[in-house]
Design a protein around this motif. Structure first.
Motif, PDB file in Angstrom:
ATOM      1  N   ARG A  10     -12.237  -8.016 -13.421  1.00 44.39           N
ATOM      2  CA  ARG A  10     -10.870  -8.178 -13.492  1.00 44.39           C
ATOM      3  C   ARG A  10     -10.484  -8.913 -14.847  1.00 44.39           C
ATOM      4  O   ARG A  10      -9.213  -8.415 -15.632  1.00 44.39           O
ATOM      5  CB  ARG A  10     -10.741  -9.527 -12.840  1.00 44.39           C
ATOM      6  N   GLN A  23       0.359  -6.958 -10.516  1.00 40.49           N
ATOM      7  CA  GLN A  23      -0.852  -7.947 -10.810  1.00 40.49           C
ATOM      8  C   GLN A  23      -0.756  -8.777 -11.943  1.00 40.49           C
ATOM      9  O   GLN A  23      -1.529  -9.923 -11.680  1.00 40.49           O
ATOM     10  CB  GLN A  23      -1.854  -6.817 -11.229  1.00 40.49           C
ATOM     11  N   GLU A  26      -0.438 -11.893  -9.994  1.00 41.72           N
ATOM     12  CA  GLU A  26      -1.849 -12.296  -9.205  1.00 41.72           C
ATOM     13  C   GLU A  26      -2.634 -12.919 -10.330  1.00 41.72           C
ATOM     14  O   GLU A  26      -3.500 -13.749 -10.263  1.00 41.72           O
ATOM     15  CB  GLU A  26      -2.635 -10.996  -8.709  1.00 41.72           C
TER      16      GLU A  26
END
Length: 100
Positions: A10, A23, A26
């Motif tokens: 990630r 994203q 996120e």
């Protein structure tokens, strides 16, 4: 995949690919819940920067070696000054003192 590797994946995706649509929120949420994520991301960024600089140095050394193979060694500063002095002497601009 182990959790540590997923975390690193990630971080790498964030650093190398940038956030994908949707994203970014996120990632911000993950940073809120994981206090060490920002520090780990900065550490990984520094690793990438170090690898980049090491690659640049290696490339420079390889190019210098190729240049030396093609054209011979590069003269240093002192040899350049000596060559300039010899050219001046040959041209008659400098006179060396005679020994008596």
């Amino acid at each position: 995949m182990r959790p540590e590797l997923k975390r690193l994946q990630r971080i790498e995706q964030q650093l190398l690919g940038g956030p994908q649509p949707g994203q970014a929120d996120e990632w911000a949420l993950q940073q809120l819940f994981d206090a060490d994520l920002e520090a780990d991301t900065e550490a990984q960024r520094q690793v990438y920067q170090g690898l980049y600089l090491a690659g640049q140095r290696q490339l420079r050394r390889e190019l210098e070696a190729i240049h030396e193979q093609l054209y011979g060694p590069r003269p240093g500063r002192w040899s350049q000054l000596a060559a300039a002095g010899l050219r001046a002497i040959r041209a008659g601009g400098l006179r060396l003192p005679r020994k008596h």
